[in-house]
Write a protein that holds these residues in place. Structure first.
Motif, PDB file in Angstrom:
ATOM      1  N   ASN A 191      27.424  35.230  64.216  1.00 39.67           N
ATOM      2  CA  ASN A 191      28.261  36.013  65.114  1.00 39.67           C
ATOM      3  C   ASN A 191      28.409  35.262  66.433  1.00 39.67           C
ATOM      4  N   ASN A 192      29.102  35.864  67.383  1.00 40.72           N
ATOM      5  CA  ASN A 192      29.208  35.269  68.708  1.00 40.72           C
ATOM      6  C   ASN A 192      27.825  35.093  69.322  1.00 40.72           C
ATOM      7  N   ILE A 193      27.653  34.051  70.121  1.00 44.20           N
ATOM      8  CA  ILE A 193      26.354  33.763  70.727  1.00 44.20           C
ATOM      9  C   ILE A 193      25.896  34.934  71.586  1.00 44.20           C
ATOM     10  N   MET A 194      26.787  35.466  72.427  1.00 46.28           N
ATOM     11  CA  MET A 194      26.511  36.676  73.210  1.00 46.28           C
ATOM     12  C   MET A 194      27.165  37.828  72.444  1.00 46.28           C
ATOM     13  N   ASN A 195      26.359  38.519  71.666  1.00 50.11           N
ATOM     14  CA  ASN A 195      26.877  39.462  70.677  1.00 50.11           C
ATOM     15  C   ASN A 195      26.885  40.884  71.236  1.00 50.11           C
ATOM     16  N   SER A 196      28.071  41.406  71.533  1.00 53.09           N
ATOM     17  CA  SER A 196      28.193  42.766  72.071  1.00 53.09           C
ATOM     18  C   SER A 196      28.227  43.757  70.916  1.00 53.09           C
ATOM     19  N   PHE A 197      27.154  44.516  70.791  1.00 55.56           N
ATOM     20  CA  PHE A 197      27.005  45.461  69.688  1.00 55.56           C
ATOM     21  C   PHE A 197      26.009  46.527  70.117  1.00 55.56           C
ATOM     22  N   THR A 198      26.361  47.793  69.902  1.00 58.12           N
ATOM     23  CA  THR A 198      25.410  48.865  70.168  1.00 58.12           C
ATOM     24  C   THR A 198      25.804  50.102  69.382  1.00 58.12           C
ATOM     25  N   THR A 199      24.842  50.995  69.205  1.00 57.19           N
ATOM     26  CA  THR A 199      25.092  52.286  68.560  1.00 57.19           C
ATOM     27  C   THR A 199      24.522  53.361  69.475  1.00 57.19           C
ATOM     28  N   GLU A 200      25.389  54.117  70.101  1.00 55.93           N
ATOM     29  CA  GLU A 200      24.975  55.164  71.038  1.00 55.93           C
ATOM     30  C   GLU A 200      25.655  56.475  70.683  1.00 55.93           C
ATOM     31  N   MET A 201      25.064  57.568  71.107  1.00 53.61           N
ATOM     32  CA  MET A 201      25.604  58.899  70.849  1.00 53.61           C
ATOM     33  C   MET A 201      26.809  59.157  71.740  1.00 53.61           C
ATOM     34  N   GLY A 202      27.938  59.492  71.126  1.00 53.42           N
ATOM     35  CA  GLY A 202      29.109  59.713  71.951  1.00 53.42           C
ATOM     36  C   GLY A 202      30.337  60.128  71.173  1.00 53.42           C
ATOM     37  N   MET A 203      31.496  59.954  71.817  1.00 53.76           N
ATOM     38  CA  MET A 203      32.774  60.339  71.236  1.00 53.76           C
ATOM     39  C   MET A 203      33.821  59.296  71.596  1.00 53.76           C
ATOM     40  N   GLU A 204      34.706  59.011  70.636  1.00 54.30           N
ATOM     41  CA  GLU A 204      35.831  58.104  70.857  1.00 54.30           C
ATOM     42  C   GLU A 204      37.115  58.786  70.397  1.00 54.30           C
ATOM     43  N   VAL A 205      38.162  58.654  71.203  1.00 55.69           N
ATOM     44  CA  VAL A 205      39.460  59.238  70.876  1.00 55.69           C
ATOM     45  C   VAL A 205      40.481  58.110  70.812  1.00 55.69           C
TER      46      VAL A 205
END
Length: 464
Positions: A191-205
């Motif tokens: 993957n990218n060297i600086m890998n932006s990835f997270t799993t947080e509680m929330g909502m997306e519209v």
């Protein structure tokens, strides 16, 4: 006891079967779902389809991979350190050409109502945990007919709502990345060297219409959920709150004609008071290359190395800016596909503070470009090349920036839409890292000092 258990199991199966038949349960009739196999490549965000609702339907899928790794690591540390550090026999961990521990995922879902489905993602085996654990689960709403038939139908025709603990949608790069056993959509191993990835509680519209791509999301800012009071640092400036993470995306995605597709998106992430992880430290499944630039497993003539040998070395050897107070990131992703040739780019500009009570700003910038050519019937073969570089300070106290760059070249064959074999060459280099972590007197060798690794990886992956 065994007979009773067997009888009970048969009775439970009969009851479950009867209950499913009574509810007219089907399998695989899922609406608005991005396919997990080859058909899901280059499908970003969410996608509306015309699958008809025929009652409750169950979805069961999986993904797993096996890697054969032939990689060597090097750095510029001398084999015997001079005084005052007094470390002797230093060297990086030996690595054999062999298989890594396979990774595996499972996806469980259900179509609960017309336009309403639930999804549960499970890591069966990953580098972070030997045991099975849940990555996340969310509810996806594409219609509001559960309120009233055709309720706000004109709006919901283009709108999707996702609620739950899920992989949060920052940027487009994570849609083409490897995630534990799910590697079939990545033309490369890493993957990218600086890998932006997270799993947080929330909502997306989401609101996607006539080429417009848009998303607005909010999370509670926590990777690990809990209600304990936050006390990250002692003293008068201690951080006692975690702020929500704000996510946004805006862009354009259009199939111009039969041969040409163009997509351009800009994404935004911000958290004013970070929780128990930042967006660059939340990945639990590694970055594709095992044990590189690590010496924790090495022994010298049968004598275990001191604990401080492993200072500043991580099993993944990625670039984590380690923002500890606040963080803001912008990501721009251009994507162009002309016939079988596709280009995908990443421009990522991140900034943040070191710790609670300190708002001094430092930055980390990342640039990546992928060129992939897919050919053959159903694009079953591909050749790819990728260049990735990132630079920035690891703390405000550092005098200079460090940088990491990587070159990858790969070739792949989709044996079927569910089975992919790929071979990759990788070369990654670390620049301007200090020789020690802290002062030389500390004796903490920095494994990234003049660090580099290169070699081949063969990966076989299955997804369904």
């Amino acid at each position: 006891m065994k007979k009773v258990f067997k009888t009970s199991l048969i009775a439970a199966a009969i009851c479950l079967s009867g209950n499913m038949m009574a509810q007219n349960v089907t399998f695989g009739n899922i609406q608005n779902q991005i396919k997990r196999d080859q058909r899901g490549i280059n499908q970003f965000d969410v996608k509306k389809d015309s699958v008809e609702f025929k009652g409750i339907s169950i979805d069961l899928g999986g993904a797993f991979n096996m890697d054969f790794q032939a990689i060597n690591s090097f750095n510029d540390q001398p084999t015997n350190f001079p005084a005052p550090s007094d470390i002797t026999g230093y060297r990086l961990m030996n690595q054999e050409n062999n298989f890594n521990l396979p990774s595996a995922d499972m996806a469980i879902g259900a179509q609960l109502f017309d336009g309403v489905r639930v999804n549960l993602d499970v890591y069966l085996s990953s580098r972070h945990h030997n045991e099975t654990y849940v990555k996340g689960g969310y509810l996806q709403i594409d219609k509001l007919d559960f309120i009233k038939k055709d309720f706000m139908a004109d709006l919901m025709k283009y709108t999707t709502i996702k609620i739950g603990q899920m992989e949060n949608n920052f940027g487009d790069a994570h849609f083409r990345a490897s995630d534990n056993g799910n590697t079939i959509k990545n033309a490369f191993v890493g993957n990218n060297i600086m890998n932006s990835f997270t799993t947080e509680m929330g909502m997306e519209v989401y609101y996607n219409r006539s080429g417009l791509v848009s998303m607005l999301g909010i999370t509670n800012g926590n990777l690990n959920q809990g209600t304990n009071e936050v006390t990250f640092t002692p003293g008068p400036d201690k951080q006692t709150t975690v702020s929500p993470s704000i996510l946004a995306k805006l862009g354009y995605d259009k199939q111009i004609n039969q041969d040409l597709r163009v997509r351009l998106t800009g994404s935004y992430y911000h958290n004013a008071n970070l929780g128990n992880a930042n967006i660059y430290s939340a990945n639990r499944s590694g970055f594709g290359y095992w044990g590189v630039l690590n010496n924790s497993a090495y022994t010298n003539n049968g004598v275990a190395v001191p604990a401080n040998y492993n200072a500043k070395s991580t099993p993944e050897a990625t670039f984590n800016p380690a923002f500890g107070n606040w963080a803001t990131s912008y990501m721009i992703n251009p994507f162009v596909k002309y016939k079988g040739l596709e280009f995908f780019g990443t421009v990522e500009l991140a900034s943040g503070g070191d710790k609670a009570g300190s708002d001094d700003k430092r930055t980390a910038n990342q640039y990546a470009g992928e060129l992939v050519y897919r050919f053959g019937q159903t694009e079953k073969f591909f050749l790819g090349a990728k260049y990735n570089t990132v630079s920035g300070k690891l703390s405000n106290a550092d005098a200079n920036e460090v940088s990491v760059n990587k070159v990858e070249a790969s070739a792949g064959w989709f044996m079927t839409k569910n089975i992919l074999a790929k071979l990759q060459y990788v070369s990654q280099n670390y620049n301007d890292y200090s020789q020690y972590v802290g002062t030389p007197a500390s004796g903490n060798a920095n494994n990234f000092y003049g660090g580099k690794f290169n070699g081949l990886v063969f990966e076989a992956t299955i997804a369904f």
